[in-house]
Design a protein around this motif. Structure first.
Motif, PDB file in Angstrom:
ATOM      1  N   GLN A   1       0.849  -1.221   0.056  1.00  0.00           N
ATOM      2  CA  GLN A   1       0.128  -0.090   0.006  1.00  0.00           C
ATOM      3  C   GLN A   1       1.052   1.276   0.061  1.00  0.00           C
ATOM      4  O   GLN A   1       0.513   2.204  -0.467  1.00  0.00           O
ATOM      5  CB  GLN A   1      -0.696   0.145   1.235  1.00  0.00           C
ATOM      6  CG  GLN A   1      -1.860  -1.210   1.097  1.00  0.00           C
ATOM      7  CD  GLN A   1      -2.914  -1.028  -0.066  1.00  0.00           C
ATOM      8  OE1 GLN A   1      -3.393   0.229  -0.384  1.00  0.00           O
ATOM      9  NE2 GLN A   1      -3.261  -2.271  -0.866  1.00  0.00           N
ATOM     10  N   VAL A   2       1.937   1.258   0.692  1.00  0.00           N
ATOM     11  CA  VAL A   2       2.703   2.505   0.910  1.00  0.00           C
ATOM     12  C   VAL A   2       3.730   2.683  -0.194  1.00  0.00           C
ATOM     13  O   VAL A   2       4.442   3.932  -0.225  1.00  0.00           O
ATOM     14  CB  VAL A   2       3.475   2.498   2.370  1.00  0.00           C
ATOM     15  CG1 VAL A   2       2.392   2.448   3.359  1.00  0.00           C
ATOM     16  CG2 VAL A   2       4.395   1.520   2.298  1.00  0.00           C
ATOM     17  N   ILE A   3       3.873   1.708  -0.948  1.00  0.00           N
ATOM     18  CA  ILE A   3       5.001   1.882  -2.112  1.00  0.00           C
ATOM     19  C   ILE A   3       4.207   2.756  -3.318  1.00  0.00           C
ATOM     20  O   ILE A   3       3.283   2.298  -3.687  1.00  0.00           O
ATOM     21  CB  ILE A   3       5.469   0.333  -2.540  1.00  0.00           C
ATOM     22  CG1 ILE A   3       6.199  -0.057  -1.510  1.00  0.00           C
ATOM     23  CG2 ILE A   3       5.974   0.632  -3.988  1.00  0.00           C
ATOM     24  CD1 ILE A   3       6.896  -1.489  -1.849  1.00  0.00           C
ATOM     25  N   GLY A   4       4.900   3.790  -3.573  1.00  0.00           N
ATOM     26  CA  GLY A   4       4.127   4.467  -4.737  1.00  0.00           C
ATOM     27  C   GLY A   4       4.311   4.258  -6.129  1.00  0.00           C
ATOM     28  O   GLY A   4       3.632   3.968  -6.834  1.00  0.00           O
ATOM     29  N   ASP A   5       5.799   3.420  -6.270  1.00  0.00           N
ATOM     30  CA  ASP A   5       5.888   3.245  -7.683  1.00  0.00           C
ATOM     31  C   ASP A   5       5.110   1.668  -7.894  1.00  0.00           C
ATOM     32  O   ASP A   5       5.124   0.675  -7.220  1.00  0.00           O
ATOM     33  CB  ASP A   5       7.463   2.661  -7.896  1.00  0.00           C
ATOM     34  CG  ASP A   5       7.803   2.207  -9.322  1.00  0.00           C
ATOM     35  OD1 ASP A   5       8.301   2.976  -9.899  1.00  0.00           O
ATOM     36  OD2 ASP A   5       7.712   1.043  -9.430  1.00  0.00           O
ATOM     37  N   PRO A   6       4.458   1.846  -8.932  1.00  0.00           N
ATOM     38  CA  PRO A   6       3.389   0.840  -9.449  1.00  0.00           C
ATOM     39  C   PRO A   6       4.138  -0.423  -9.743  1.00  0.00           C
ATOM     40  O   PRO A   6       3.628  -1.454  -9.323  1.00  0.00           O
ATOM     41  CB  PRO A   6       2.631   1.387 -10.584  1.00  0.00           C
ATOM     42  CG  PRO A   6       2.815   2.685 -10.748  1.00  0.00           C
ATOM     43  CD  PRO A   6       4.234   2.856  -9.937  1.00  0.00           C
TER      44      PRO A   6
ATOM     45  N   TRP B   1       7.019  -1.784  -8.442  1.00  0.00           N
ATOM     46  CA  TRP B   1       7.407  -2.260  -7.213  1.00  0.00           C
ATOM     47  C   TRP B   1       6.227  -2.647  -6.320  1.00  0.00           C
ATOM     48  O   TRP B   1       6.261  -3.769  -5.589  1.00  0.00           O
ATOM     49  CB  TRP B   1       8.140  -1.413  -6.554  1.00  0.00           C
ATOM     50  CG  TRP B   1       9.606  -1.180  -6.845  1.00  0.00           C
ATOM     51  CD1 TRP B   1      10.077  -0.308  -7.525  1.00  0.00           C
ATOM     52  CD2 TRP B   1      10.708  -2.335  -6.764  1.00  0.00           C
ATOM     53  NE1 TRP B   1      11.509  -0.414  -8.028  1.00  0.00           N
ATOM     54  CE2 TRP B   1      11.813  -1.696  -7.251  1.00  0.00           C
ATOM     55  CE3 TRP B   1      10.827  -3.270  -6.061  1.00  0.00           C
ATOM     56  CZ2 TRP B   1      13.013  -2.388  -7.626  1.00  0.00           C
ATOM     57  CZ3 TRP B   1      11.950  -4.138  -6.123  1.00  0.00           C
ATOM     58  CH2 TRP B   1      12.961  -3.683  -7.092  1.00  0.00           C
ATOM     59  N   GLN B   2       5.136  -1.988  -6.571  1.00  0.00           N
ATOM     60  CA  GLN B   2       4.129  -2.299  -5.719  1.00  0.00           C
ATOM     61  C   GLN B   2       3.480  -3.837  -6.089  1.00  0.00           C
ATOM     62  O   GLN B   2       3.284  -4.583  -5.460  1.00  0.00           O
ATOM     63  CB  GLN B   2       2.889  -1.330  -5.989  1.00  0.00           C
ATOM     64  CG  GLN B   2       1.571  -1.625  -4.933  1.00  0.00           C
ATOM     65  CD  GLN B   2       0.627  -0.404  -5.432  1.00  0.00           C
ATOM     66  OE1 GLN B   2       0.382   0.180  -6.245  1.00  0.00           O
ATOM     67  NE2 GLN B   2      -0.102   0.165  -4.123  1.00  0.00           N
TER      68      GLN B   2
END
Lengths: 257, 312
Positions: free
Chosen positions: A195-200, A202-203
């Motif tokens: 949830q907290v990772i911004g980069d799609p 890596w998410q």
């Protein structure tokens, strides 16, 4: 092996903890599933959503008592020192670990089946009243439906794999408290991290790589849009469980008890 | 060399900088209780864990009836052991604890009830082990060791936590196990218990066996040929006996001396002829404790440190 299995089964049934944890897993699973089904609504205009997945959402809570039980199966023995008695009785250590794994899988599959069927039944009874009707494109949940059967059977397998992962982690760490912390961390931190990772990019990677990826097996609609496919997701969880068990077997075999 | 019993040969094990076992060798024969004694850190518990295949060694072998422990099929039918009486799930009943162990060896539940009777736990067997006293746990551990009717029995500190009744029972029980032809290895720090129980003694010190002998021989060696003499005329007696070639030492009591180099009857004759009054002349008999302290004086690992060592 038969004798070791018989011994592990006798251990499980002669203390109160395992039964309560299994009942807790069933109760938590069904309760969260039923509660969630009771608060969703489908308006007259119809709605999207995956009713099978919705009905099985309680597995996300029910996996916690399963993990605790699996950690305690061996962590408890390290706590009291009884592991030495176990390994004196069954000096082939991989056999001893296998006996624990098989017994644990058996009881978790039994409890998981009750939990999953209970959740689906709750969904089948509650969801139509919330607007999820045939008319809105949501036929009643049925195991005769292929994807729903996959979601149900897959959820049971998922719980068994989480148990094996937890058993492996506890064997490596030789401590119940640390084992429970690590396993619950793996199960619940990966989704939060995603949830907290911004980069799609890596998410998606984090969503695919965690041991909880196996919950993708609960999806019955929109499978193509998921970060990972149903069986592939369960495969990731199986990979975690296998890695933990193999490492556990190596540690158990090579370390002083 | 007979393969029956336990044969430990040249065990060496290092934990980091600590050499836990340094050539530990001894054997435990059937039909006799072998006491395994030594100061803390001497390697007794490590040796027992190695015998049971729990700890691996860098060098050496430990065989039970000629086989390594890990090579035994259904091992509890060959070796019964008690390492730690507290190693129990507190929520499991004593009987259930024995039951899972019996199942692990393919033994019938009948054996469980038999060993429960044998150690006198019948009245509490269906109670949770968490409520047992240490003495009761020791009895439960002994019951577990005897489940498979093994020819070798190995117990680590079985007297710990036992009340006087329990200690008396345990002594007789250990002797009866040996009398049945079993090889019995018992570790203990209570030398007096060993004197009444063990026929053979292995004394461990700094990771090796510094003595491996019959208890009677150890006591005889420690006793030497010394004679205790009680007399109100110590200086007179001292000069008479020294003149006759004996070595005389004072004792803690001021009317006693210890004489070596002369037999008791000769001392009586000499003192009588010289008119030295005495109330007692007796062969000095060392206790097992004396013998043990003499043997381990060199090997004690954890001596009290001096302040300079602490402040260093």
């Amino acid at each position: 092996m038969t004798a070791a299995l018989h011994a592990e089964w006798t251990k499980l049934r002669t203390v109160a903890g395992p039964l309560w944890l299994l009942l807790g897993a069933i109760a938590a699973t069904v309760a969260l599933s039923a509660a969630t089904a009771s608060v969703v609504t489908c308006g007259s205009a119809g709605c999207g959503g995956d009713t099978a997945r919705l009905s099985l959402i309680g597995v996300q809570l029910g996996q916690a008592p399963v993990a605790v039980l699996a950690v305690l199966v061996i962590g408890g023995e390290y706590g009291t020192g009884m592991i030495r008695t176990t390994l004196t009785a069954t000096p082939r250590r991989v056999t001893a670990l296998t006996a624990k794994a098989v017994t644990l899988t058996g009881v978790v599959v039994a409890a998981g089946t009750v939990a999953v069927l209970g959740s689906l039944l709750a969904g089948r009874l509650i969801l139509p009243a919330r607007g999820f009707t045939d008319a809105h494109g949501h036929p009643a949940l049925s195991l005769a439906d292929g994807p729903t059967l996959r979601a149900a059977a897959g959820s049971i397998l998922y719980l068994a794999l989480i148990a094996l992962l937890s058993l492996g982690v506890a064997t490596i760490l030789r401590d119940s408290a640390t084992g429970i912390g690590v396993v619950l961390g793996l199960l619940y931190l990966f989704p939060v991290l995603a949830q907290v990772i911004g980069d799609p990019h890596w998410q998606r990677l984090v969503q695919r790589a965690g041991p909880g990826a196996g919950l993708a097996v609960q999806a019955t609609t929109g499978v193509r849009g998921l970060p990972i496919g149903p069986w592939a997701g369960l495969g990731v969880t199986a990979g975690w469980a296998a890695a933990a068990l193999v490492a556990a077997a190596l540690f158990l075999h090579n370390r002083d008890a | 060399m007979s393969a029956a019993g336990i044969v430990v040969a040249g065990l060496r094990k290092r934990y980091g900088a600590v050499l836990a076992l340094d050539g530990m060798s001894f054997s435990v024969r059937p039909g006799v209780v072998t006491g395994f004694v030594g100061p803390n850190g001497a390697g007794k518990s490590t040796t027992m864990r190695v015998i049971l295949g729990l700890d691996a060694v860098d060098e050496g072998t430990a065989l039970i009836n000629g086989k390594p422990y890990r090579g035994l099929r259904r091992p509890l039918n060959h070796v019964g052991s008690l390492l730690d009486a507290a190693a129990l799930h507190p929520g499991r009943t004593g009987r259930a604890h024995l039951l899972w162990l019996a199942r692990s060896q393919g033994l019938a539940a009948r054996r469980v009830d038999h060993v429960i009777e044998l150690v006198g736990l019948a009245s509490v067997a269906r109670r949770r082990a968490g409520g047992y006293s240490l003495g009761m746990r020791q009895r439960l551990g002994i019951a577990a060791a005897l489940l498979g009717d093994p020819s070798v029995v190995m117990l680590d500190e079985p007297f710990n936590g036992m009340d006087p009744d329990g200690i008396v029972w345990m002594r007789g029980f250990l002797r009866s196990l040996a009398a049945q032809g079993r090889a019995v290895l018992v570790s203990s720090h209570l030398m007096s218990e060993m004197q009444d129980t063990a026929g053979h003694l292995v004394v461990a010190g700094r990771g090796r066996a510094i003595a491996d002998a019959a208890v009677a021989d150890l006591i005889a060696a420690a006793s030497g040929d010394r004679v205790a003499v009680r007399t109100p005329a110590v200086p007179h007696a001292r000069s008479v006996l020294t003149y006759a070639g004996a070595t005389v030492a004072s004792t803690r009591e001021n009317d006693g001396i210890t004489v070596s180099g002369l037999p008791a009857d000769r001392i009586v004759t000499l003192l009588g002829r010289s008119g030295v009054p005495f109330s007692e002349v007796s062969a000095h008999r060392a206790t097992l404790e004396d013998a043990y302290l003499e043997l381990t004086r060199e090997a004690v690992e954890f001596r009290a440190v001096t302040p300079t060592e602490v402040s260093r």
